[in-house]
Scaffold this motif. Structure first.
Motif, mmCIF file in Angstrom:
data_model
loop_
_atom_site.group_PDB
_atom_site.id
_atom_site.type_symbol
_atom_site.label_atom_id
_atom_site.label_comp_id
_atom_site.label_asym_id
_atom_site.label_seq_id
_atom_site.Cartn_x
_atom_site.Cartn_y
_atom_site.Cartn_z
ATOM 1 N N VAL A 211 1.333 -0.885 0.149
ATOM 2 C CA VAL A 211 -0.059 -0.076 0.084
ATOM 3 C C VAL A 211 0.713 1.769 0.285
ATOM 4 N N GLN A 212 1.521 1.214 1.013
ATOM 5 C CA GLN A 212 2.766 2.635 0.611
ATOM 6 C C GLN A 212 3.196 2.576 -0.676
ATOM 7 N N ILE A 213 4.059 1.652 -1.337
ATOM 8 C CA ILE A 213 4.462 1.778 -2.609
ATOM 9 C C ILE A 213 3.459 2.113 -3.717
ATOM 10 N N LEU A 214 2.184 1.462 -3.098
ATOM 11 C CA LEU A 214 1.250 2.551 -4.721
ATOM 12 C C LEU A 214 0.729 4.271 -3.943
ATOM 13 N N ASN A 215 0.675 4.140 -2.331
ATOM 14 C CA ASN A 215 0.498 5.499 -2.383
ATOM 15 C C ASN A 215 1.381 6.294 -3.083
ATOM 16 N N GLY A 216 2.743 6.542 -2.668
ATOM 17 C CA GLY A 216 4.057 6.802 -2.873
ATOM 18 C C GLY A 216 4.225 7.372 -4.645
ATOM 19 N N ALA A 217 3.413 5.886 -5.154
ATOM 20 C CA ALA A 217 3.400 6.555 -6.775
ATOM 21 C C ALA A 217 2.110 7.054 -6.838
ATOM 22 N N GLY A 218 1.667 7.540 -6.012
ATOM 23 C CA GLY A 218 0.131 8.696 -6.557
ATOM 24 C C GLY A 218 -0.783 7.397 -6.684
ATOM 25 N N PHE A 219 -0.976 6.385 -6.563
ATOM 26 C CA PHE A 219 -2.137 5.964 -6.618
ATOM 27 C C PHE A 219 -3.056 6.107 -5.455
ATOM 28 N N GLU A 220 -4.203 6.568 -5.578
ATOM 29 C CA GLU A 220 -4.855 6.560 -3.763
ATOM 30 C C GLU A 220 -6.172 5.830 -3.905
ATOM 31 N N ASN A 221 -6.933 5.466 -5.134
ATOM 32 C CA ASN A 221 -7.872 5.475 -5.265
ATOM 33 C C ASN A 221 -8.297 3.555 -5.199
ATOM 34 N N ILE B 198 -5.900 -6.229 -2.613
ATOM 35 C CA ILE B 198 -5.630 -5.085 -2.546
ATOM 36 C C ILE B 198 -6.884 -4.304 -3.506
ATOM 37 N N GLU B 199 -7.840 -3.796 -3.980
ATOM 38 C CA GLU B 199 -8.700 -3.446 -4.739
ATOM 39 C C GLU B 199 -8.135 -2.172 -5.828
ATOM 40 N N ILE B 200 -7.835 -2.125 -6.394
ATOM 41 C CA ILE B 200 -7.195 -0.598 -7.093
ATOM 42 C C ILE B 200 -8.356 -0.284 -8.482
ATOM 43 N N PHE B 201 -8.231 1.007 -8.900
ATOM 44 C CA PHE B 201 -9.144 0.988 -10.446
ATOM 45 C C PHE B 201 -8.087 2.197 -10.932
ATOM 46 N N VAL B 202 -8.242 2.382 -11.818
ATOM 47 C CA VAL B 202 -6.939 3.191 -12.577
ATOM 48 C C VAL B 202 -7.401 3.068 -14.300
ATOM 49 N N ALA B 203 -7.946 4.190 -14.256
ATOM 50 C CA ALA B 203 -7.998 5.054 -16.188
ATOM 51 C C ALA B 203 -6.928 4.192 -17.160
ATOM 52 N N VAL B 204 -7.379 4.238 -18.237
ATOM 53 C CA VAL B 204 -6.182 3.290 -19.220
ATOM 54 C C VAL B 204 -5.646 3.859 -19.130
ATOM 55 N N ASP B 205 -5.115 4.810 -19.533
ATOM 56 C CA ASP B 205 -3.824 5.474 -19.652
ATOM 57 C C ASP B 205 -2.975 5.027 -18.748
ATOM 58 N N GLN B 206 -3.010 4.479 -17.420
ATOM 59 C CA GLN B 206 -2.589 4.625 -15.843
ATOM 60 C C GLN B 206 -1.873 3.057 -16.000
ATOM 61 N N ILE B 207 -2.416 2.108 -17.108
ATOM 62 C CA ILE B 207 -2.006 0.796 -16.615
ATOM 63 C C ILE B 207 -1.119 0.107 -16.395
ATOM 64 N N ASP B 208 0.313 1.159 -17.640
ATOM 65 C CA ASP B 208 1.683 0.897 -17.727
ATOM 66 C C ASP B 208 2.230 1.175 -16.808
#
Lengths: 295, 265
Positions: free
Chosen positions: A233-243, A251-261
């Motif tokens: 979670v820390q790593i993800l938050n650090g990378a700016g994935f808040e959602n 961990i459930e996470i939703f991202v826009a298509v251009d964020q998948i990479d």
């Protein structure tokens, strides 16, 4: 061409549709989306001439949907949102009745459709399953080869195999130049078949655009399992994935298509024991979309 | 008018028709078997024991000896209003409101037929089936009388009786049909379609009970209907014309309203 020209149609309880304005050009397929009770069926009622708008007018191929309803019906196929057939009829009797009422002589298409949807219309309609009734409704709407199709949730009650058959049917009709308005709840169906979409909410059109918009709005969901939840979670938050949310050990996470990479590159920084893809439902998109509206 | 729809109506409703023909046939045979010109005097004597008001309220107006008046009084005074009324109420509701309520009417309108054409067909079926009902009753009456009491029935007067009774019942089915076209809700349509004719029938009974209450009967659709007087050679043209006028009026109103209204299909 299907044209809804600035239509307001209000019921006595205050609900209805307000200033709805769109058109489906010849040869196009439009998806009409919205939550339950948002006004999709009301719009279709106005188009079929069942209800007269308080303001504005609907036209199909330039003809008024109230005044010229019988003329319009010659070239219109319709699937009601809540299909109810005439009482006490057999399926084949009903098909014959509809052909006679329309003056349809050519039964070739009807036969093809029955085969395509694997439907045996013999027997009392009352005894049919929901899916069979829906198939009968589909056959009834397409069997006279109409130019215009108005379909209110056409795949409700169909199993996934038959939903795919229906998508094939729409694609085929589209190549033959049919104009189609289709309300739906199934996002794949709309993505695959429609050129444009209109979204209605509380009786008002909130968005109208080509179908690509759905793709760009849609978010992809991932369920990621890892042994070290906290650091992940820390790593993800650090990378700016808040959602993201932690559900059990995942961990459930939703991202826009251009964020998948970027997401995939980020999660490579910790050990993953499992990963599953979760598609977003139409309702979730609506919610996300409406939240965006309100902000 | 749509012949396809007419045919479908027939297929869906002929059983209802047969049931009512059967019930009326039963009453016809009982009445005819019971008729005996020599015993009728005895019957008259017995009837004098009942209070006159009750007999009049039931429509059994006067004590009669000839077969035609006997049928007019005992059968057409009440039964031939009450029994076909049930048929009219059921059919009137079935032809429109029931199909609007369960949304199946959408399929009729998704064909190249105007609302007017469809409703006209439904109304025509309603009237034609009541016509057929009374043609059947008339033939049944003539046929059974010729077997049980040859030569006693005044066929001409009996025919006139059936025509006027048919018209009264057509008024009833048009009342039911009117409400069927007015309301989108089958319960309301059935409520008014049954309620209004039943009130008229009760007014007919109450109004028949005494001279003081006669106005009540006259305010109902049965005010002009007097079967015994009718077979006795009373004037019927005016009555028939008035009933025909009411039928046309109700039918036109039903067409007009249905064509204009919004349908939640």
């Amino acid at each position: 061409m299907i044209k809804v020209d600035n239509v307001t149609l209000q019921y006595s309880n205050g609900k209805g549709i307000f200033d709805v304005d769109f058109e489906v050009n010849e040869g196009q397929v439009m998806g009409y989306l919205g939550p339950n009770g948002s006004g999709k069926t009301t719009t279709i009622r106005a188009l079929l001439g069942f209800m007269k708008p308080n303001k504005g007018a609907c036209t199909i191929n330039g003809m008024d949907c109230i005044k010229d309803a019988p003329e319009i019906q010659k070239n219109l196929g319709y699937i009601p949102g809540e299909i109810a057939f005439l009482d006490g009829m057999n399926g084949d009797e009903f098909l014959k009745f509809m052909c006679d009422m329309r003056g349809t002589k050519d039964l070739k298409l009807q036969k093809q459709l029955l085969e395509m949807f694997d439907l045996n219309p013999k027997g009392k309609i009352k005894k049919f399953s929901k899916g069979m009734k829906q198939k009968l409704g589909i056959v009834t709407a397409f069997m006279h080869d109409p130019e215009i199709l108005i379909l209110d949730e056409p795949t409700s009650g169909l199993d996934p195999l038959m939903q795919n058959r229906f998508i094939e049917l729409i694609m085929e009709e589209k190549t033959r130049g049919k104009t189609i308005l289709m309300s739906s709840h199934i996002i794949e169906e709309v993505e695959k078949t429609c050129d444009t979409v209109a979204i209605i909410r509380n009786g008002r059109i909130v968005k109208q655009s080509d179908v690509g918009f759905l793709k760009s709005t849609q978010r992809k969901g991932f369920i990621i399992s890892t042994d070290n939840l906290e650091s992940a979670v820390q790593i993800l938050n650090g990378a700016g994935f808040e959602n993201l949310s932690v559900v059990g050990k995942n961990i459930e996470i939703f991202v826009a298509v251009d964020q998948i990479d970027r997401l995939v590159k980020t999660i490579s920084n910790f050990t993953i024991s499992d990963i599953t893809f979760k598609s977003q439902s139409m309702e979730e998109i609506f919610i996300q979309f409406y939240n965006g509206e309100e902000e | 008018m749509s012949l396809t729809l007419l045919k479908t109506n027939f297929k869906k409703n002929w059983i209802l028709f047969i049931i009512f023909v059967g019930v009326v046939l039963m009453y016809f045979s009982v009445m005819l078997v019971m008729y005996d010109p020599e015993d009728i005097a005895a019957l008259a004597g017995m009837l004098e024991l009942f209070p006159e008001d009750i007999m009049e309220a039931m429509g059994f107006a006067s004590i009669i000896t000839d077969l035609t008046s006997y049928l007019a009084s005992w059968l057409y005074g009440m039964l031939m209003l009450g029994l076909p009324m049930v048929y009219c109420i059921i059919l009137g509701n079935r032809l429109v409101a029931k199909m609007v309520d369960n949304s199946s009417f959408a399929y009729l309108l998704s064909t190249p037929n105007s609302r007017i054409k469809i409703i006209f067909t439904q109304g025509f079926y309603a009237l034609a089936s009541v016509g057929a009902l009374f043609m059947t009753f008339f033939s049944m009456g003539v046929f059974m009388s010729s077997i049980l009491h040859p030569g006693l029935l005044d066929v001409k007067a009996f025919f006139k009786l059936n025509v006027t009774t048919m018209l009264v019942n057509m008024v009833v089915i048009m009342i039911a049909f009117f409400f069927s076209c007015l309301f989108n809700d089958s319960k309301r349509s059935a409520g008014f379609g049954a309620g209004v004719p039943i009130i008229f029938l009760l007014m007919n009974m109450i109004g028949g009970a005494s001279q003081d209450l006669k106005t009540i009967k006259e305010l109902s659709i049965y005010g002009l209907y007097d079967p015994v007087k009718l077979v006795g050679g009373g004037e019927i043209l005016r009555v028939n014309l008035i009933y025909t006028g009411i039928i046309i009026g109700l039918f036109s109103a039903a067409l007009y309203i249905f064509n204009k209204k919004g349908l939640p299909l």
